[in-house]
Design an enzyme around this catalytic site. Structure first.
Site, PDB file in Angstrom:
ATOM      1  CD1 TRP A 260      -2.909   1.332   0.476  1.00  0.00           C
ATOM      2  CD2 TRP A 260      -1.781   1.890   2.713  1.00  0.00           C
ATOM      3  NE1 TRP A 260      -3.572   2.532   0.939  1.00  0.00           N
ATOM      4  CE2 TRP A 260      -2.920   3.066   2.106  1.00  0.00           C
ATOM      5  CE3 TRP A 260      -1.303   2.260   3.535  1.00  0.00           C
ATOM      6  CZ2 TRP A 260      -3.389   3.974   2.967  1.00  0.00           C
ATOM      7  CZ3 TRP A 260      -1.384   3.357   4.461  1.00  0.00           C
ATOM      8  CH2 TRP A 260      -2.749   4.123   3.975  1.00  0.00           C
TER       9      TRP A 260
ATOM     10  CB  SER B  24       2.298  -5.425   2.793  1.00  0.00           C
ATOM     11  OG  SER B  24       1.653  -4.769   3.648  1.00  0.00           O
TER      12      SER B  24
ATOM     13  CG  PHE C  53       6.863   2.779   5.399  1.00  0.00           C
ATOM     14  CD1 PHE C  53       6.146   1.931   6.208  1.00  0.00           C
ATOM     15  CD2 PHE C  53       7.214   2.043   4.233  1.00  0.00           C
ATOM     16  CE1 PHE C  53       5.822   0.519   5.839  1.00  0.00           C
ATOM     17  CE2 PHE C  53       6.698   0.931   3.841  1.00  0.00           C
ATOM     18  CZ  PHE C  53       6.146   0.098   4.748  1.00  0.00           C
TER      19      PHE C  53
ATOM     20  CD  GLN D 256       9.267  -1.359   7.243  1.00  0.00           C
ATOM     21  OE1 GLN D 256       9.565  -2.509   7.692  1.00  0.00           O
ATOM     22  NE2 GLN D 256       8.439  -0.279   8.116  1.00  0.00           N
TER      23      GLN D 256
ATOM     24  CG  ASP E 111       5.744  -7.179   9.839  1.00  0.00           C
ATOM     25  OD1 ASP E 111       5.168  -6.301  10.194  1.00  0.00           O
ATOM     26  OD2 ASP E 111       5.661  -7.664   8.950  1.00  0.00           O
TER      27      ASP E 111
ATOM     28  CG  HIS F 161       5.620  -4.492   7.072  1.00  0.00           C
ATOM     29  ND1 HIS F 161       4.874  -5.624   7.165  1.00  0.00           N
ATOM     30  CD2 HIS F 161       4.919  -3.619   6.081  1.00  0.00           C
ATOM     31  CE1 HIS F 161       3.834  -5.493   6.262  1.00  0.00           C
ATOM     32  NE2 HIS F 161       3.879  -4.356   5.737  1.00  0.00           N
TER      33      HIS F 161
END
Length: 254
Positions: free
Chosen positions: A20, A80, A142, A146, A204, A232
């Site tokens: 997303w 995801s 983000f 990661q 995660d 994640h």
């Protein structure tokens, strides 16, 4: 309406589906690594990257668009949100999808009374607001999270930042978010019969390890591999280990 995608390499077809708010370019490093053996396709999901937005982001519709774009038998890897779409593709077209790899995904992304292995709906709504108001800053944070744990975190992060913003802002985040909020795929897991590899990061918090275990236990032919230090996005933070897990599985099902 067609889906934008780029392709590279020669060989059996592999489709990599992003998560997303991002686009196919987030897979670029993995695609380059696989292109010596496979023809790798990087679609932008509707409302992401260069693919036009849709009023309703629906599993059946997105899978039909993908199936039309890639009419030959394919192996599908989904991260995801992309994992949820990949799973539905494999369920709907089991003779077309030769193998399924689910990366840091979940059959149910929103916490339910009988499902604690997910985020509260309020937290997901807050993320959507942050992306709408401070898109670039939120995405950079983000990505930084990661890539933690990678030996080449700084280099990887710099390359990813350039790739992620190359296609501009996504225009269909709300519609895709509503899909995540409204979908509980757990009742359909047993209908997925294609060979399935589930790859998960032990750290995660977005899609906890129990969600990955549910995928692996629920499908007809599933196996789970966990990256102990990853969160994640193991294909970003632990790229070498990720490819070491993915390559043999793809080779097994060409």
């Amino acid at each position: 309406m067609s889906i934008y995608f780029s392709s590279q390499g020669v060989g059996h077809d592999v489709v990599l589906l992003h998560g997303w708010a991002l686009h196919g370019g987030v897979w670029q490093r993995v695609a380059e690594a696989l292109a010596d053996q496979y023809c790798v396709h990087l679609p932008d999901l509707p409302g992401h990257g260069r693919s036009a937005a849709v009023a309703e982001f629906m599993l059946d519709d997105v899978v039909e668009r993908l199936h039309h774009s890639f009419p030959l038998p394919v192996q599908v890897v989904g991260w995801s949100l992309g994992g949820l779409i990949a799973a539905h593709w494999a369920r709907r077209y089991p003779r077309h999808v030769k193998s399924l790899t689910l990366v840091a995904s979940s059959p149910c992304f929103i916490r339910q009374p009988d499902w604690p292995h997910a985020q509260a709906a309020e937290a997901v709504n807050q993320l959507a607001q942050q992306l709408d108001q401070q898109f670039e800053t939120t995405i950079q944070r983000f990505l930084a999270l990661q890539t933690l744990g990678s030996d080449s975190a700084k280099t990887t992060l710099a390359a990813l930042r350039e790739l992620v913003f190359a296609h501009g802002r996504p225009s269909g985040l709300l519609a895709a978010l509503q899909l995540l909020q409204n979908t509980d795929y757990r009742p359909h897991l047993a209908d997925i019969t294609v060979p399935t590899l589930v790859l998960a990061g032990a750290r995660d918090a977005l899609t906890p390890l129990a969600a990955a275990q549910t995928w692996a236990d629920g499908v007809a032919d599933g196996r789970l591999q966990v990256f102990p230090q990853a969160s994640h996005a193991p294909f970003l933070s632990h790229e070498t280990e990720f490819l070491q897990a993915l390559r043999p599985f793809l080779a097994e099902h060409v």
